[in-house]
Design an enzyme around this catalytic site. Structure first.
Site, PDB file in Angstrom:
ATOM      1  N   LYS A  43       0.860  -1.183   0.000  1.00  0.00           N
ATOM      2  CA  LYS A  43       0.000   0.000   0.000  1.00  0.00           C
ATOM      3  C   LYS A  43       0.902   1.240   0.000  1.00  0.00           C
ATOM      4  O   LYS A  43       1.991   1.228   0.601  1.00  0.00           O
ATOM      5  CB  LYS A  43      -0.874  -0.032   1.264  1.00  0.00           C
ATOM      6  CG  LYS A  43      -1.643   1.244   1.567  1.00  0.00           C
ATOM      7  CD  LYS A  43      -2.733   1.511   0.578  1.00  0.00           C
ATOM      8  CE  LYS A  43      -3.445   2.841   0.823  1.00  0.00           C
ATOM      9  NZ  LYS A  43      -4.252   3.281  -0.331  1.00  0.00           N
ATOM     10  N   GLY A  70      -7.862   7.655   0.985  1.00  0.00           N
ATOM     11  CA  GLY A  70      -7.107   8.673   1.731  1.00  0.00           C
ATOM     12  C   GLY A  70      -5.839   8.140   2.375  1.00  0.00           C
ATOM     13  O   GLY A  70      -5.465   8.564   3.469  1.00  0.00           O
ATOM     14  N   CYS A 121      -2.040  10.226  -6.320  1.00  0.00           N
ATOM     15  CA  CYS A 121      -3.192   9.953  -5.435  1.00  0.00           C
ATOM     16  C   CYS A 121      -4.176  11.124  -5.505  1.00  0.00           C
ATOM     17  O   CYS A 121      -3.807  12.257  -5.211  1.00  0.00           O
ATOM     18  CB  CYS A 121      -2.737   9.748  -3.992  1.00  0.00           C
ATOM     19  SG  CYS A 121      -4.154   9.555  -2.881  1.00  0.00           S
ATOM     20  N   LYS A 160       4.152   5.956 -10.334  1.00  0.00           N
ATOM     21  CA  LYS A 160       2.773   5.667 -10.765  1.00  0.00           C
ATOM     22  C   LYS A 160       2.139   6.975 -11.203  1.00  0.00           C
ATOM     23  O   LYS A 160       2.069   7.940 -10.412  1.00  0.00           O
ATOM     24  CB  LYS A 160       1.974   5.033  -9.635  1.00  0.00           C
ATOM     25  CG  LYS A 160       0.587   4.559 -10.088  1.00  0.00           C
ATOM     26  CD  LYS A 160      -0.059   3.710  -9.021  1.00  0.00           C
ATOM     27  CE  LYS A 160      -1.340   3.067  -9.514  1.00  0.00           C
ATOM     28  NZ  LYS A 160      -1.967   2.241  -8.461  1.00  0.00           N
ATOM     29  N   GLY A 217     -11.546   0.019 -12.569  1.00  0.00           N
ATOM     30  CA  GLY A 217     -12.394  -1.024 -13.155  1.00  0.00           C
ATOM     31  C   GLY A 217     -12.431  -0.955 -14.669  1.00  0.00           C
ATOM     32  O   GLY A 217     -11.722  -0.163 -15.311  1.00  0.00           O
ATOM     33  N   GLY A 243      -5.292  -0.911 -14.867  1.00  0.00           N
ATOM     34  CA  GLY A 243      -6.539  -0.233 -15.249  1.00  0.00           C
ATOM     35  C   GLY A 243      -7.401  -1.155 -16.071  1.00  0.00           C
ATOM     36  O   GLY A 243      -7.080  -1.454 -17.217  1.00  0.00           O
ATOM     37  N   GLY A 265      -6.312  -4.280  -9.755  1.00  0.00           N
ATOM     38  CA  GLY A 265      -6.832  -3.529  -8.617  1.00  0.00           C
ATOM     39  C   GLY A 265      -8.251  -3.944  -8.263  1.00  0.00           C
ATOM     40  O   GLY A 265      -8.478  -4.771  -7.379  1.00  0.00           O
ATOM     41  N   THR A 266      -9.216  -3.388  -9.000  1.00  0.00           N
ATOM     42  CA  THR A 266     -10.629  -3.645  -8.677  1.00  0.00           C
ATOM     43  C   THR A 266     -10.949  -5.141  -8.645  1.00  0.00           C
ATOM     44  O   THR A 266     -11.618  -5.630  -7.724  1.00  0.00           O
ATOM     45  CB  THR A 266     -11.536  -2.921  -9.706  1.00  0.00           C
ATOM     46  OG1 THR A 266     -11.245  -1.521  -9.653  1.00  0.00           O
ATOM     47  CG2 THR A 266     -13.008  -3.143  -9.410  1.00  0.00           C
TER      48      THR A 266
HETATM   49  C1  SIN Z   1      -5.995   6.171  -1.559  1.00  0.00           C
HETATM   50  O1  SIN Z   1      -5.476   5.665  -0.553  1.00  0.00           O
HETATM   51  O2  SIN Z   1      -6.761   7.137  -1.485  1.00  0.00           O
HETATM   52  C2  SIN Z   1      -5.688   5.622  -2.921  1.00  0.00           C
HETATM   53  C3  SIN Z   1      -4.309   5.909  -3.297  1.00  0.00           C
HETATM   54  C4  SIN Z   1      -4.157   6.255  -4.733  1.00  0.00           C
HETATM   55  O3  SIN Z   1      -5.120   6.224  -5.520  1.00  0.00           O
HETATM   56  O4  SIN Z   1      -3.055   6.591  -5.122  1.00  0.00           O
END
Ligand code: SIN
Length: 305
Positions: A43, A70, A121, A160, A217, A243, A265-266
């Site tokens: 993460k 967040g 982010c 990223k 998604g 993606g 991801g999704t």
């Molecule tokens: C998040 O924790 O809000 C997602 C992180 C991201 O999209 O980079």
């Protein structure tokens, strides 16, 4: 059959987790470690642990997801100390301030095989996405490149990116990357600041930022493919597709556009680690039907009409 390389790091399986999904806690990282996932990616972390945004902060259906997590995470020290067995371990960094990122880069443990600097982010109130500010991105990557200069040649210095939609932006960001030590680019983070609503209740589906969040998604796959292909053409970096990867065919298309590996991801959120086996099996079936022995046989070979 699904072996690949990211920069000079060998991976046995070109499918792994997108940062953010099921990769925050020790149990989740351990589960990833024993799964098919080719890499364990943490993460996005900040120096100190964070609870993240208020709930509900995630919603999905068959076509899309929206999240505004967040950056909930256990803090840099936890991810920096975690060790993976028999596969590369990358950590995603998303400091709340630029200096926080420099602190984390300066203090990376030697067993960390790579980083993914999160320049994208969309979910922190009052913060904009670094990747949309070219001057800041340039300064940031210059300093990060200096800090990582003495890393071994197989260290993955990844970033990223958010999705880009404009020719000038593709060219500008590629130029900045080409003047830095970045050797891997993940395309794309979620589409920032989307809004998903429910007609019956006439309300947003997530709470933070008045319902605004990052969209992931299947619906974002065309945008992800375009970004993968552009950065594959414009840089020498390894490209990681992210993606809309739900099936082996989605992974196949990302690789055809130039991806050396793909992140899920999704679908990983929805299916847990079993998705890595299923997507890999489906990808292998496509490759067998097309007589491709390795992903290098078709990587980046998208044909134009
Ligand atoms: C998040 O924790 O809000 C997602 C992180 C991201 O999209 O980079």
């Amino acid at each position: 059959m699904l072996v690949s390389k990211i920069n000079n790091t060998d991976i046995n399986y070109c499918i792994y987790n997108a940062s953010g999904v099921r990769c925050s806690t020790k149990n989740e990282l351990n589960k990833l470690n024993i799964s098919k996932s080719g890499i364990v990616l943490s993460k996005s972390c900040t120096i100190n642990s964070r609870q993240g945004n208020s709930l509900p902060r995630y919603w999905d259906n068959n076509l899309l997801s929206i999240n505004s997590s967040g950056l909930p995470n256990l803090g840099f020290d936890f991810y920096n100390e975690y060790k993976c067995i028999n596969k590369p371990y990358f950590i995603s960094l998303s400091g709340m301030k630029y200096d926080d990122n420099f602190y984390m880069l300066n203090n990376l443990n030697n067993h960390i095989n790579g980083i993914e600097l999160n320049l994208s982010c969309p979910n922190i109130k009052g913060h904009s996405q670094t990747g949309y500010d070219f001057n800041q991105t340039e300064n940031f990557l210059r300093k990060a490149s200096e800090i990582l200069d003495d890393k071994k040649s197989d260290f993955v210095f990844g970033i990223k990116l958010p999705p880009y939609f404009d020719e000038h932006h593709f060219n500008k960001i590629a130029e900045i990357i080409n003047n830095s030590k970045v050797n891997s680019i993940t395309c794309i983070n979620s589409l920032g600041n989307g809004l998903v609503i429910d007609s019956e209740s006439e309300s947003c589906l997530i709470k933070p930022k008045n319902g605004f969040g990052g969209i992931g998604g299947s619906v974002i796959k065309p945008i992800a493919l375009a970004n993968v292909h552009k950065f594959y053409s414009l840089t020498k970096c390894s490209i990681i597709g992210c993606g809309g990867i739900k099936t082996g065919n989605d992974a196949f298309q990302h690789i055809l556009c130039g991806a050396s590996a793909v992140q899920v991801g999704t679908t990983f959120y929805q299916e847990d680690t079993e998705c890595f086996n299923r997507i890999g099996d489906e990808l292998k079936e496509i490759m067998i039907n097309k007589n491709y022995k390795t992903i290098d046989n078709f990587k980046g070979n998208l044909k134009y009409l």
